[in-house]
Write a protein that holds these residues in place. Structure first.
Motif, PDB file in Angstrom:
ATOM      1  N   ILE A  25       0.836  -1.200   0.000  1.00 32.43           N
ATOM      2  CA  ILE A  25       0.000   0.000   0.000  1.00 32.43           C
ATOM      3  C   ILE A  25       0.872   1.251   0.000  1.00 32.43           C
ATOM      4  N   GLY A  26       1.948   1.230   0.782  1.00 28.70           N
ATOM      5  CA  GLY A  26       2.829   2.397   0.869  1.00 28.70           C
ATOM      6  C   GLY A  26       3.453   2.758  -0.464  1.00 28.70           C
ATOM      7  N   ILE A  27       4.017   1.764  -1.156  1.00 30.53           N
ATOM      8  CA  ILE A  27       4.661   2.083  -2.429  1.00 30.53           C
ATOM      9  C   ILE A  27       3.621   2.401  -3.499  1.00 30.53           C
ATOM     10  N   SER A  28       2.422   1.817  -3.382  1.00 38.28           N
ATOM     11  CA  SER A  28       1.353   2.138  -4.335  1.00 38.28           C
ATOM     12  C   SER A  28       0.874   3.575  -4.151  1.00 38.28           C
ATOM     13  N   GLY A 149      -7.166  -4.873  -7.667  1.00 35.23           N
ATOM     14  CA  GLY A 149      -8.243  -3.979  -8.077  1.00 35.23           C
ATOM     15  C   GLY A 149      -8.344  -2.762  -7.177  1.00 35.23           C
ATOM     16  N   ARG A 150      -8.263  -3.005  -5.861  1.00 36.66           N
ATOM     17  CA  ARG A 150      -8.377  -1.895  -4.918  1.00 36.66           C
ATOM     18  C   ARG A 150      -7.173  -0.959  -4.997  1.00 36.66           C
ATOM     19  N   LEU A 151      -5.964  -1.543  -5.104  1.00 32.15           N
ATOM     20  CA  LEU A 151      -4.778  -0.695  -5.182  1.00 32.15           C
ATOM     21  C   LEU A 151      -4.708   0.054  -6.504  1.00 32.15           C
ATOM     22  N   ILE A 212      11.135   4.416  -3.398  1.00 33.47           N
ATOM     23  CA  ILE A 212      10.363   3.176  -3.549  1.00 33.47           C
ATOM     24  C   ILE A 212      11.157   2.139  -4.344  1.00 33.47           C
ATOM     25  N   SER A 213      10.715   0.881  -4.285  1.00 33.89           N
ATOM     26  CA  SER A 213      11.372  -0.210  -5.002  1.00 33.89           C
ATOM     27  C   SER A 213      11.004  -0.171  -6.478  1.00 33.89           C
ATOM     28  N   GLU A 214      11.871  -0.734  -7.302  1.00 36.06           N
ATOM     29  CA  GLU A 214      11.557  -0.878  -8.716  1.00 36.06           C
ATOM     30  C   GLU A 214      10.560  -2.024  -8.904  1.00 36.06           C
ATOM     31  N   SER A 215       9.816  -2.005  -9.994  1.00 30.32           N
ATOM     32  CA  SER A 215       8.870  -3.074 -10.299  1.00 30.32           C
ATOM     33  C   SER A 215       9.609  -4.405 -10.469  1.00 30.32           C
ATOM     34  N   PRO A 216       9.174  -5.469  -9.761  1.00 31.98           N
ATOM     35  CA  PRO A 216       9.858  -6.767  -9.912  1.00 31.98           C
ATOM     36  C   PRO A 216       9.731  -7.326 -11.325  1.00 31.98           C
TER      37      PRO A 216
END
Length: 474
Positions: A25-28, A149-151, A212-216
């Motif tokens: 949730i944080g990174i989103s 869906g929610r994020l 934030i982290s990069e997309s895996p």
């Protein structure tokens, strides 16, 4: 490296699911800040329109181009965002978007003519285009299926919150100054401060993107599987090694997608790409952004004062936020397709009613419609009900679907094409509205109602439900 990950067994204790959910949730939320600036940057001009027209003696065509110049930039930014994000990463694309927002806010606030304002708005539009592609792509790629869906709906929540904050700021600044045309702090005209107010969120977005982290899925595509494993451990816990294997199987590692990968069928693009393009364009052809770009001028045209028109616009934006929260609550329960169909039916009915009310209203000496008594109240209710139906359906659900409906190997590129089409449709609607308004508001809302009727058929016929499916199954 692949063999190591295939055989990997987590040496960490099982991560608490709530902790992992909190991280996702944080990174989103950081990614969704791009959506906030997307909404803010496109809506902030609403409160400046009348002042710009007076200060620069703008024609209807010139004003329409100034308002919609950001949308041209958005289309170009959306087109460039997919290839950029596939080559350099989702985080770097976010950083670039933040820089463009900062430059635009400063340049627009210091504009000395309608033409250079249009240029700075175009620069901001490039940032909007990047954000409109990167945020849903990134969120879809980091979110587990049960939360996706929610994020992904956070993108639309951020957009409508950005619209609300921009409109509330416009209202507050105009109220303090007495009018958007009056001078205020440092001797600068109030409308200039409306543009400057975009600086703080743009700076916050840029700082957040650094951490934030990069997309895996991007990392796996680039052969950086150990890094991807580290990111996925924080998201998926013990399932991270198997998830890396799934992602690898769905990708051509170290391959950057090209436009040729989207081609297929009799009409140039793969069918799924065309569905995404039409879906994105219909979101705009129903006329939603007329409400948010021109509503203060619209309500003034039918008898409301400048302050009351801005207040109505703020109320409408609050309605949009509340209904987006409804979508977040139900998108993973009810599904994407049912929400689209219900929303389409509601929009068709409310837009049809608005077309009738404006089309049959008596005209004043200047040829403008005058809504009095029950007609004015009914139009106000219909406009807000229209926003309700859009807010829980085509607003958030389109971005959810665009972020998840495409295969892993072409997701960012296909989304960039669909987003470019969306911004071109947005430009067409926004640039033509002043002329349509001159012809009669009944015609304008009649066209938007027709698009809403078509959207019922399109959603029922061509949209496939994606609720609960992993991205690797798309």
């Amino acid at each position: 490296m692949a063999d190591v990950i295939d055989a990997s067994v987590s040496r960490r204790p099982p991560a608490d699911r709530e902790t992992r959910t909190g991280r996702v949730i944080g990174i989103s939320v950081v990614a969704a800040l791009g959506g906030f600036l997307f909404g803010f940057d496109t809506a902030v001009i609403n409160g400046t329109v009348a002042a710009l027209k007076a200060e620069f003696a703008a024609s209807s065509l010139g004003l329409g181009l100034a308002v919609s110049s950001a949308l041209v930039g958005s289309a170009a930014g959306a087109f460039a965002a997919g290839p950029f994000a596939d080559r350099y990463g989702r985080r770097r694309a976010m950083m670039l978007a933040a820089a463009l927002f900062i430059i635009s806010a400063i340049g627009s606030g210091l504009a000395f003519s309608l033409w250079d304002l249009s240029f700075w708005r175009l620069v901001g539009g490039l940032g909007v285009g990047f954000a409109s592609v990167v945020a849903p792509t990134y969120i879809a790629e980091v979110a587990p299926a049960y939360l996706r869906g929610r994020l992904a709906s956070l993108q639309q929540l951020a957009i409508v919150t950005g619209i609300f904050v921009a409109l509330l700021g416009d209202f507050a600044i105009a109220l303090y100054a007495g009018s958007a045309s009056n001078p205020t702090w440092l001797g600068l005209t109030a409308w200039r401060w409306m543009f400057f107010s975009g600086l703080p969120p743009a700076l916050l977005y840029g700082i957040g993107a650094v951490f934030i982290s990069e997309s895996p899925r991007f990392l796996v595509a680039k052969g950086r599987e150990q890094e991807a494993l580290g990111v996925l451990r924080d998201i998926e816990g013990d399932a991270a090694p198997s998830k890396v294997v799934e992602i690898r199987r769905s990708l051509r590692t170290n391959y950057t997608p090209h436009l040729a990968d989207l081609k297929g069928g009799r009409f140039g693009f793969l069918p799924i790409v065309w569905v995404g393009i039409v879906l994105a364009m219909l979101q705009q052809f129903v006329g939603i952004n007329v409400i948010f770009y021109y509503s203060s001028v619209l309500w003034q045209a039918v008898g409301f004062s400048e302050h009351n028109s801005l207040a109505i616009t703020v109320i409408t934006s609050v309605t949009n936020i509340l209904t987006t929260l409804v979508a977040i609550a139900f998108v993973d329960r009810v599904g994407r397709k049912p929400l689209l169909i219900i929303g389409s039916v509601g929009m068709a009915l409310t837009l049809g009613l608005m077309a009738y009310l404006f089309g049959t209203a008596p005209l004043d000496a200047a040829g403008k419609p005058v809504l009095q008594g029950a007609a004015g109240t009914t139009a106000l209710i219909a406009a807000n009900l229209y926003v309700v139906f859009f807010g829980f359906s085509w607003g958030p659900v389109v971005w959810v679907l665009l972020g998840e409906m495409f295969p892993n190997s072409i997701r960012a590129l296909a989304l960039s094409i669909a987003a470019m089409a969306q911004w071109l449709a947005n430009f067409l609607v926004s640039a033509t509205f002043p002329s349509l308004q001159a012809m009669g508001l009944g015609w304008a809302y009649g066209l938007y109602a027709a698009a809403a009727v078509f959207s019922v058929f399109f959603a029922a016929k061509f949209i496939r439900e994606t609720k609960g499916r992993e991205l690797e199954q798309m």
